[in-house]
Design an enzyme around this catalytic site. Structure first.
Site, PDB file in Angstrom:
ATOM      1  N   HIS A 100      23.331  11.498   8.561  1.00 43.59           N
ATOM      2  CA  HIS A 100      23.660  12.867   8.160  1.00 43.59           C
ATOM      3  C   HIS A 100      24.231  13.608   9.368  1.00 43.59           C
ATOM      4  CE1 HIS A 100      23.205  16.940   6.602  1.00 43.59           C
ATOM      5  NE2 HIS A 100      22.853  16.455   5.425  1.00 43.59           N
TER       6      HIS A 100
ATOM      7  N   ARG B 241      26.396  24.680   4.998  1.00 46.82           N
ATOM      8  CA  ARG B 241      27.859  24.555   5.058  1.00 46.82           C
ATOM      9  C   ARG B 241      28.479  24.842   3.697  1.00 46.82           C
ATOM     10  NH1 ARG B 241      28.459  18.972   6.229  1.00 46.82           N
ATOM     11  NH2 ARG B 241      26.185  18.667   6.305  1.00 46.82           N
TER      12      ARG B 241
END
Length: 481
Positions: free
Chosen positions: A260, A283
Site C-alpha cells: 500500500h 486521497r
C-alpha cells in the site's frame, strides 16, 4: 452446545463473522476459534470502506453499474488473470463476477439488516466511479462499525461460542465407516493449557484466518524476499495456508503481495515495524502526495500498485531509519479534511497528522504546487498526472495562511492476494480442482480473486460476499450430514 454438533469457524474477522451470522440464521451452532486475545482480525482496522454498485447511496448522476465495477476489477487483476489457462481464467472470472454482482446486496444487508451507516461514498484508486461506502460524519470507521455490529448481534446468541487465544496447529481427518463421517475434517488447536496438550474439534470447517502480510520470516520471506525490511500494516503472525495445503488444498498467486502506498510514519517511532494505514479515502476526498520540495509526482487515485511504484521511483529514502522507507508527505486542504473527519480526528489524536498552514511548511515549492492543483480542480487546466476525480478539495486561492493538514507516509506491506483456491461456492479446491469435503474458506486466506492488485474497498466486500456464501453452504452441508 455440543461440540460435535457445531460448525467450526476459524478466524473472527469479517469473513468469519459473516459466515457465522448465516449459520446462526439457520439455527446451526458455531464454535469460533480466534488466535488473538480479542476478535475482529484485520477487518476491524479497515478504514476506507466497502465497495458496492449500484447502491442508493451513490451519486445519482454517475451511472455506476455492476458491469463498470466488473471492468475495473478485471483491469486491476492484471497479469495473473490474463495469463491464466482457459479453465483457470474462467474460475477467476466467476469469483470476480460473484463479487461484483452481489456487491449491492452486500451493502444493503449491512445497512438494512445490521444497522450499519454506509451513507458516505468516495472514489478510490483504480475505480472509474465513487463506490466505496463508509459512515457519515461522526460515525465509526467502516471496519470497526461493521465488525462491532455483527459481533454485538452474535454475542446475544446462545448458539455462538467464541474461543480466543486458540491457535489452530493442524487440520485432521476423522476416522469413520459411514459415508457421512468418512474423511470428515477437524482441527487441532493450542488452547494455552498448562500441559501444552492440543485439543481437537471435528465438524464442517470454515477458514477465515486472513493473509500473511505480517509473516515476515515465514511465507512472506518464502514468496517475496524482495520485500524484506519494508514495514507492514499487519501484526507479525504466521500465515495459515500451509495448514490447508497439508490436507490437499491448492494455492495460487502466493507471490502477489500488495504494498500500500501510504502507511503513516510516526515521528515518535520512525522504525516501528507495524504502521497505521493512511486510509485511501483521504486521497479519495481530495488529498495529494508530495515529495522533495513539495511537488506532486503521481495521480494519487491510480491503482495502489502504480502509486506505490511511483513513490519508490520518485521519493527519497527516509533517513536515519533501519527500515526501507520513503519520505512522502500526504496533504489535505480543509474541504478534504472535513469530508474525512471520521478518520482525521483519530490521526490527529495519534499525532500522525497535524494541522498547519502553507507558510509554515518547510517545502519551497508547496505554494506553486497547491495553486497548480487548485486550478486543475476548478477545471482551468488538465492534470499533468491524469487525475480526474478530486473529492471535496475546496482550496482555490492559496495563501501563506491557508490551512492544510499534513502527515508523513511511506509504502507498507498490506495485503496478500494469494491463498487457497476456492470456487464461487467458497469450497476449497484440491490440486485436481475438486472440492475438499466439509471445507470452505473466505477472505484474505483465499487466492485468485484479486490477481496482482486489489482495489481499495474490495477486501471488506470479499469478506461479506464469500463469508456469507461459505456460511450458507456449510449450513446446507450440516443439515444434510
Amino acid at each position: 452446545m455440543s461440540p460435535e454438533q457445531a460448525v467450526i469457524v476459524i478466524g473472527s474477522g469479517l469473513a468469519g463473522l459473516c459466515a457465522t451470522t448465516q449459520l446462526i440464521a439457520h439455527r446451526i451452532p458455531v464454535i469460533m476459534l480466534e488466535r488473538a486475545a480479542k476478535p475482529g482480525g484485520n477487518s476491524i482496522k479497515a478504514s476506507s470502506g466497502i465497495n458496492g454498485a449500484p447502491t442508493r447511496f451513490q451519486p445519482p448522476l454517475q451511472n455506476d453499474s455492476a458491469d463498470l465495477f466488473l471492468a475495473d476489477t478485471l483491469s486491476s487483476a492484471g497479469r495473473p488473470l490474463a495469463s491464466s489457462v482457459a479453465e483457470e481464467r474462467a474460475r477467476r472470472e466467476r469469483l470476480i463476477s460473484t463479487l461484483v454482482t452481489t456487491s449491492s446486496e452486500a451493502v444493503s444487508w449491512l445497512v438494512d439488516e445490521k444497522g450499519v451507516d454506509l451513507s458516505t461514498v468516495a472514489q478510490l484508486g483504480g475505480h472509474s466511479r465513487a463506490r466505496t461506502h463508509r459512515g457519515g460524519a461522526g460515525q465509526k470507521p467502516p471496519g470497526y462499525a461493521i465488525v462491532s455490529a455483527l459481533l454485538d448481534s452474535l454475542n446475544q446468541e446462545p448458539l455462538f461460542e467464541l474461543r480466543t487465544n486458540t491457535r489452530v496447529t493442524r487440520v485432521v481427518r476423522a476416522e469413520g465407516d459411514s459415508d457421512d463421517t468418512e474423511g470428515m475434517l477437524g482441527v487441532e488447536y493450542d488452547a494455552g493449557r498448562e500441559d501444552n496438550q492440543t485439543e481437537t474439534l471435528y465438524g464442517p470447517l470454515i477458514f477465515a484466518t486472513g493473509g500473511f502480510a505480517g509473516d515476515t520470516h515465514g511465507l512472506l520471506e518464502k514468496y517475496r524476499p524482495d520485500l524484506a525490511g519494508i514495514p507492514s500494516t499487519n501484526e507479525a503472525r504466521e500465515g495459515t495456508q500451509p495448514l490447508l495445503e497439508e490436507v490437499g488444498a491448492e494455492v495460487v498467486d502466493m507471490d502477489q503481495v500488495q504494498v500500500h502506498p501510504t502507511g503513516f510514519v510516526d515521528e515518535k517511532d520512525l522504525t516501528a515495524p507495524v504502521k497505521f494505514l493512511a486510509a485511501e479515502a483521504l486521497r479519495g476526498e481530495g488529498g495529494i502526495l508530495l515529495v522533495g520540495e513539495g511537488k506532486r509526482f503521481v495521480d494519487e487515485l491510480d491503482t495502489r500498485e502504480k502509486v506505490t511504484a511511483a513513490v519508490m521511483k520518485g521519493a527519497g529514502p527516509l533517513e536515519d531509519t533501519s527500515r526501507r522507507q520513503w519520505d512522502v508527505t500526504l496533504l489535505l486542504d480543509e474541504g478534504a479534511a472535513a469530508a474525512s473527519n471520521t478518520h482525521l480526528g483519530f490521526y490527529l489524536w495519534k499525532g500522525l497528522m497535524r494541522k498547519t498552514t502553507v507558510g509554515e511548511l518547510a517545502l519551497p515549492s508547496i505554494r506553486d504546487t497547491l495553486q497548480d492543483y487548485a486550478e486543475v480542480v476548478s477545471g482551468k487546466k488538465p492534470d499533468d498526472f491524469g487525475r480526474s476525480s478530486f473529492g471535496n478539495w475546496t482550496l482555490k486561492d492559496v495563501r501563506s495562511d491557508s490551512v492544510v493538514y499534513v502527515g508523513r507516509v511511506t509504502p507498507v506491506v498490506h495485503f496478500t492476494m494469494g491463498g487457497v483456491v476456492i470456487n464461487e461456492h467458497s469450497q476449497v479446491l484440491d490440486k485436481s480442482g475438486s472440492p475438499i469435503k466439509g471445507l470452505w474458506a473466505a477472505g484474505e486466506i483465499t487466492g485468485g480473486l484479486h490477481g496482482q492488485n486489489r482495489l481499495g474497498g474490495s477486501s471488506l466486500l470479499e469478506c461479506v460476499v464469500f463469508g456469507r456464501i461459505a456460511g450458507e453452504n456449510a449450513a446446507a452441508f450440516h443439515q444434510q450430514h
